[in-house]
Design an enzyme around this catalytic site. Sequence first.
Site, short mmCIF file in Angstrom:
data_model
loop_
_atom_site.label_atom_id
_atom_site.label_comp_id
_atom_site.label_asym_id
_atom_site.label_seq_id
_atom_site.Cartn_x
_atom_site.Cartn_y
_atom_site.Cartn_z
N HIS A 11 103.23 10.55 65.51
CA HIS A 11 102.10 9.46 65.50
C HIS A 11 102.03 8.89 67.07
N ARG A 24 94.78 1.22 68.32
CA ARG A 24 93.65 2.08 68.37
C ARG A 24 92.44 1.00 69.03
N TYR A 48 94.98 18.40 65.83
CA TYR A 48 93.73 17.95 65.99
C TYR A 48 93.47 17.78 67.55
N SER A 49 94.32 16.96 68.38
CA SER A 49 93.79 16.68 69.56
C SER A 49 94.16 18.03 70.37
N THR A 72 86.90 13.22 72.14
CA THR A 72 87.98 12.23 71.65
C THR A 72 88.81 11.76 72.72
N ASP A 73 89.29 10.60 72.72
CA ASP A 73 90.47 10.07 73.66
C ASP A 73 91.76 10.58 73.46
N GLU A 74 91.80 11.16 72.10
CA GLU A 74 93.16 11.51 71.74
C GLU A 74 93.68 12.78 72.49
N PRO A 108 97.78 1.53 52.45
CA PRO A 108 98.78 2.44 52.82
C PRO A 108 98.79 2.04 54.37
N ASP A 157 77.71 27.85 59.76
CA ASP A 157 78.92 27.50 60.17
C ASP A 157 78.94 27.78 61.79
N LEU A 177 78.42 22.09 56.04
CA LEU A 177 78.93 21.07 54.71
C LEU A 177 80.24 21.50 54.23
N LYS A 209 90.95 19.88 70.10
CA LYS A 209 89.90 19.16 70.78
C LYS A 209 90.34 19.37 72.43
N ASN A 240 88.21 5.56 68.76
CA ASN A 240 88.07 5.44 67.17
C ASN A 240 86.79 4.79 66.93
N ASN A 241 85.94 5.34 66.18
CA ASN A 241 84.56 4.85 65.71
C ASN A 241 84.89 4.34 64.33
P1 NAD Z 1 83.28 14.26 60.43
O1 NAD Z 1 84.61 14.95 60.12
O2 NAD Z 1 82.91 13.20 59.91
O3 NAD Z 1 81.87 15.14 60.38
C1 NAD Z 1 82.33 16.52 60.94
C2 NAD Z 1 81.02 17.21 60.65
O4 NAD Z 1 81.13 18.75 61.23
C3 NAD Z 1 80.85 17.34 59.18
O5 NAD Z 1 79.56 17.17 58.71
C4 NAD Z 1 81.29 18.93 58.51
O6 NAD Z 1 80.63 19.57 57.62
C5 NAD Z 1 80.92 19.57 59.84
N1 NAD Z 1 81.52 20.70 60.06
C6 NAD Z 1 82.90 20.87 60.24
N2 NAD Z 1 83.34 22.36 60.46
C7 NAD Z 1 82.15 22.90 60.67
C8 NAD Z 1 81.90 24.07 61.09
N3 NAD Z 1 82.50 25.27 61.06
N4 NAD Z 1 80.48 24.62 61.34
C9 NAD Z 1 79.56 23.65 61.05
N5 NAD Z 1 79.70 22.44 60.83
C10 NAD Z 1 80.88 21.93 60.65
O7 NAD Z 1 83.58 14.03 62.06
P2 NAD Z 1 83.26 12.65 62.81
O8 NAD Z 1 84.04 11.68 62.71
O9 NAD Z 1 81.86 12.42 62.65
O10 NAD Z 1 83.22 13.00 64.51
C11 NAD Z 1 82.39 14.01 64.94
C12 NAD Z 1 82.74 14.34 66.44
O11 NAD Z 1 83.16 13.42 67.23
C13 NAD Z 1 83.91 15.33 66.49
O12 NAD Z 1 84.03 16.34 67.24
C14 NAD Z 1 85.11 14.35 66.67
O13 NAD Z 1 86.16 15.23 67.44
C15 NAD Z 1 84.63 13.61 67.57
N6 NAD Z 1 84.90 12.24 67.58
C16 NAD Z 1 85.24 11.42 66.68
C17 NAD Z 1 85.75 10.10 66.59
C18 NAD Z 1 85.99 9.25 65.30
O14 NAD Z 1 86.65 8.08 65.37
N7 NAD Z 1 85.59 9.80 64.20
C19 NAD Z 1 86.17 9.66 67.78
C20 NAD Z 1 85.91 10.23 69.05
C21 NAD Z 1 85.47 11.48 68.86
P1 TYD Z 2 92.57 7.39 61.37
O1 TYD Z 2 91.56 6.59 60.86
O2 TYD Z 2 93.18 8.52 60.74
O3 TYD Z 2 92.16 7.94 63.24
P2 TYD Z 2 93.05 8.59 64.20
O4 TYD Z 2 94.58 8.97 63.60
O5 TYD Z 2 92.24 9.80 64.78
O6 TYD Z 2 93.40 7.37 65.13
O7 TYD Z 2 93.81 6.44 61.79
C1 TYD Z 2 93.76 5.36 62.62
C2 TYD Z 2 95.18 4.65 62.59
O8 TYD Z 2 95.61 4.07 61.27
C3 TYD Z 2 96.22 5.50 63.08
O9 TYD Z 2 97.21 4.79 63.96
C4 TYD Z 2 96.99 5.84 61.59
C5 TYD Z 2 96.88 4.81 60.71
N1 TYD Z 2 96.49 5.07 59.47
C6 TYD Z 2 97.54 4.14 58.39
O10 TYD Z 2 98.30 3.25 59.14
N2 TYD Z 2 97.04 4.49 57.34
C7 TYD Z 2 96.21 5.37 56.70
O11 TYD Z 2 96.37 5.48 55.56
C8 TYD Z 2 95.47 6.12 57.68
C9 TYD Z 2 94.37 7.08 57.29
C10 TYD Z 2 95.59 5.58 59.03
#
Ligand code: NAD
Ligand code: TYD
Length: 358
Positions: free
Chosen positions: A300, A226, A162-163, A136-138, A217, A61, A37, A166, A191-192
């Site tokens: 970026h 994306r 981040y990437s 992630t694809d990143e 922004p 954790d 959390l 990962k 990206n989801n």
């Molecule tokens: P999110 O940031 O919404 O959620 C992350 C969750 O992990 C949170 O509930 C947080 O409390 C928990 N967490 C963080 N650190 C923790 C720790 N040390 N111990 C236990 N719990 C912890 O992330 P998301 O967008 O739901 O992404 C989930 C996974 O999918 C990640 O591994 C991310 O890299 C991957 N992913 C995300 C996307 C995207 O577009 N969001 C795309 C591809 C892959």
């Molecule tokens: P984001 O949702 O942070 O995902 P990721 O960086 O993991 O792809 O950002 C998606 C794209 O949008 C990325 O190219 C950065 C851009 N972006 C903005 O232009 N403005 C914003 O305020 C944010 C959060 C992202």
Amino acid sequence: MKTYLVTGGAGFIGSNYIHYMLGKYGNSIKIINVDALTYAGNPENLEAVKDHPGYEFVKADICDKEKIAAIFAENDIDFVIHFAAESHVDRSIDAPEVFVRTNVLGTLIMLNCARKAWEKEDGTYPIGKKFIHVSTDEVYGSLTGENTFFYETTPYDPRSPYSASKAGADMLVRSYMETYKFPANITNCSNNYGPYQFPEKLIPLIINNALLGKKLPVYGDGKYVRDWLYVLDHAKAIDLVTQKAALFETYNIGGKNEKQNIEIVKIILDTLLDMLPDDDSRKKHINHDLIAFVSDRKGHDRRYAIAPDKIKADLGWEPETMFAEGIRLTIAWYFENSAWMENVTSGDYQAYYEKMYK
Ligand code: NAD
Ligand code: TYD
């Protein structure tokens, strides 16, 4: 009855996955959601299933070895679905250390605890046990040429903290599959978007700001691309990989939906105007003049695009929700859950927003 240990289930994708799985399998599975959390984890995301007999929440954790080992000792875990991570690129640029701790060290601890619980004396593993590492694809870096795509064989080239973290986690999972024949799959998704996404990410941030009449922004020239996937399609793909994929395979998951950020922002504005009733006062302030080009993100990545050919060929998965439909479902969810948005944007979020967008 299969027992799933889900890490990070209180976050965006994890909570959608838990809703999907309990909806699909009902009482025939048990899900233990382990989440620390952090700011991104929100128990409200799971309010609807908190009393479900197949659901249990453990606040922990993933870097806490003893707690994680105890969960494995007390439960006969069949599948680990490992979502827990620090997930926001902008935060990783501002403060990388926690990304290495959670994403790299936390993954290592999850691997070690699963290995200790599952590995037999002869070094093999019981049939059916599996660790799904959600990535992630990143990790593949930034695409330059047109009509180029990320395949499972594309070399890793991470470019943000981040990437990179990962990618480090993925490499550890790969090394365990090679070294210990540890039963795992890796998924690398694009990206989801969808319900329960925290408004630090592009789509919910734009929806929220537009509804409040705040500036939208857009980083740099807004032409960054994306490949957007509706989150339930991702949940379905993870389920398929868990049930059907051969051990040690990795799968790219993508939406076949490439869009520039500026296009996304304009679609959101137009969809909001279309969906809001005529007498809704917010209609007066929602228009393209809210768009504000702001300074670019450091380092970026220009374009991400997945070729989801392998998961289609092996498992028959394809994205089902097209963007035009998915964005309406998403906006409808944010309309219906304005209290959720108010709760997550009160308190610390305001300080985060001031710092990032000053
Ligand atoms: P999110 O940031 O919404 O959620 C992350 C969750 O992990 C949170 O509930 C947080 O409390 C928990 N967490 C963080 N650190 C923790 C720790 N040390 N111990 C236990 N719990 C912890 O992330 P998301 O967008 O739901 O992404 C989930 C996974 O999918 C990640 O591994 C991310 O890299 C991957 N992913 C995300 C996307 C995207 O577009 N969001 C795309 C591809 C892959
Ligand atoms: P984001 O949702 O942070 O995902 P990721 O960086 O993991 O792809 O950002 C998606 C794209 O949008 C990325 O190219 C950065 C851009 N972006 C903005 O232009 N403005 C914003 O305020 C944010 C959060 C992202």
